[in-house]
Motif scaffolding. Structure first.
Motif, PDB file in Angstrom:
ATOM      1  N   ARG A   1      21.392 -36.192  25.786  1.00 27.93           N
ATOM      2  CA  ARG A   1      22.210 -36.185  26.695  1.00 27.93           C
ATOM      3  C   ARG A   1      22.048 -35.461  27.978  1.00 27.93           C
TER       4      ARG A   1
ATOM      5  N   LEU B   1      22.265 -32.048  28.296  1.00 24.67           N
ATOM      6  CA  LEU B   1      23.568 -31.228  28.515  1.00 24.67           C
ATOM      7  C   LEU B   1      22.991 -29.847  28.490  1.00 24.67           C
TER       8      LEU B   1
ATOM      9  N   LEU C   1      30.103 -27.063  28.971  1.00 25.84           N
ATOM     10  CA  LEU C   1      30.845 -28.204  29.400  1.00 25.84           C
ATOM     11  C   LEU C   1      32.168 -28.189  29.558  1.00 25.84           C
ATOM     12  N   PRO C   2      32.984 -28.893  30.174  1.00 24.99           N
ATOM     13  CA  PRO C   2      34.321 -28.857  30.349  1.00 24.99           C
ATOM     14  C   PRO C   2      34.966 -28.711  28.816  1.00 24.99           C
TER      15      PRO C   2
ATOM     16  N   GLN D   1      37.471 -30.066  26.613  1.00 26.66           N
ATOM     17  CA  GLN D   1      37.288 -30.870  25.596  1.00 26.66           C
ATOM     18  C   GLN D   1      35.944 -31.491  25.292  1.00 26.66           C
ATOM     19  N   ASP D   2      35.022 -31.327  26.062  1.00 22.36           N
ATOM     20  CA  ASP D   2      33.552 -32.046  25.665  1.00 22.36           C
ATOM     21  C   ASP D   2      32.766 -30.939  24.940  1.00 22.36           C
ATOM     22  N   ASP D   3      32.956 -29.497  25.121  1.00 23.06           N
ATOM     23  CA  ASP D   3      32.599 -28.479  24.115  1.00 23.06           C
ATOM     24  C   ASP D   3      32.943 -28.874  22.855  1.00 23.06           C
ATOM     25  N   HIS D   4      34.311 -29.037  22.866  1.00 26.26           N
ATOM     26  CA  HIS D   4      35.264 -29.157  21.502  1.00 26.26           C
ATOM     27  C   HIS D   4      34.455 -30.493  20.720  1.00 26.26           C
ATOM     28  N   ALA D   5      34.476 -31.462  21.531  1.00 32.28           N
ATOM     29  CA  ALA D   5      34.240 -32.780  21.045  1.00 32.28           C
ATOM     30  C   ALA D   5      32.508 -32.812  20.440  1.00 32.28           C
ATOM     31  N   LEU D   6      31.843 -32.306  21.157  1.00 32.04           N
ATOM     32  CA  LEU D   6      30.271 -32.049  20.675  1.00 32.04           C
ATOM     33  C   LEU D   6      30.250 -31.276  19.245  1.00 32.04           C
TER      34      LEU D   6
ATOM     35  N   GLU E   1      31.499 -33.679  16.611  1.00 27.83           N
ATOM     36  CA  GLU E   1      30.511 -34.604  16.509  1.00 27.83           C
ATOM     37  C   GLU E   1      29.455 -34.170  15.540  1.00 27.83           C
TER      38      GLU E   1
END
Length: 158
Positions: free
Chosen positions: A46, A48, A139-140, A142-147, A150
């Motif tokens: 991605r 990132l 990352l923001p 919520q995105d750090d957490h989601a990564l 996942e």
């Protein structure tokens, strides 16, 4: 950083449920490496810029900083990991509970120099015992957490 109220980005109940569903049944040295490698694979696919740390107990088993990160990400990793390991909950969940109460990130239990209740650090609990943690920065929140979630779901058997 100030103690201004944090922004509510997600429902703490949903964060807690997703965390519980992502926890592995075991967490070995090989698992720690697999999670770190999965985060790197996802981030590269991605484009990132993230830094990753995976702990097994007090041992940092996996550490990588992709291009575009800095030593600032190292400090965020340490501070977010401290939140997850202190509370036994994801740093994003802790932060969103504070935000839902109209509070800022600084508390007497979590001084800003050592703690950051922002997304990206997830404790690894097996049978209620803290075995390690997985942390991403770059990352923001919520995105750090989601990564992290996942990668846990993708790399480890349920």
């Amino acid at each position: 950083m100030t103690d201004a109220p944090m922004t509510v980005l997600a429902d703490p109940a949903v964060i807690a449920e997703e965390f519980a569903e992502a926890l592995p049944g075991t967490f070995t040295h090989a698992d720690a490496i697999a999670v770190g490698e999965e985060i790197v694979r996802l981030a590269r696919s991605r484009d990132l810029a993230v830094a990753v740390s995976v702990m097994l107990g007090d041992h940092e088993v996996f550490r990588l900083a992709l291009p575009g990160t800095s030593t600032g990400n190292d400090a965020w990793i340490r501070r977010k990991r401290n939140v997850a390991e202190l509370t036994g909950e994801p740093s994003f969940l802790v932060g969103q509970r504070l935000a839902a109460r109209g509070l800022g990130p600084v508390t007497p239990e979590m001084p800003e120099a050592d703690y950051a209740p922002h997304g990206g650090a997830v404790p690894i609990l097996v049978d209620g015992a803290l075995l390690g943690s997985v942390t991403v920065s770059g990352l923001p929140p919520q995105d750090d957490h989601a990564l992290v979630l996942e990668a846990l779901r993708g790399a480890l058997p349920r």
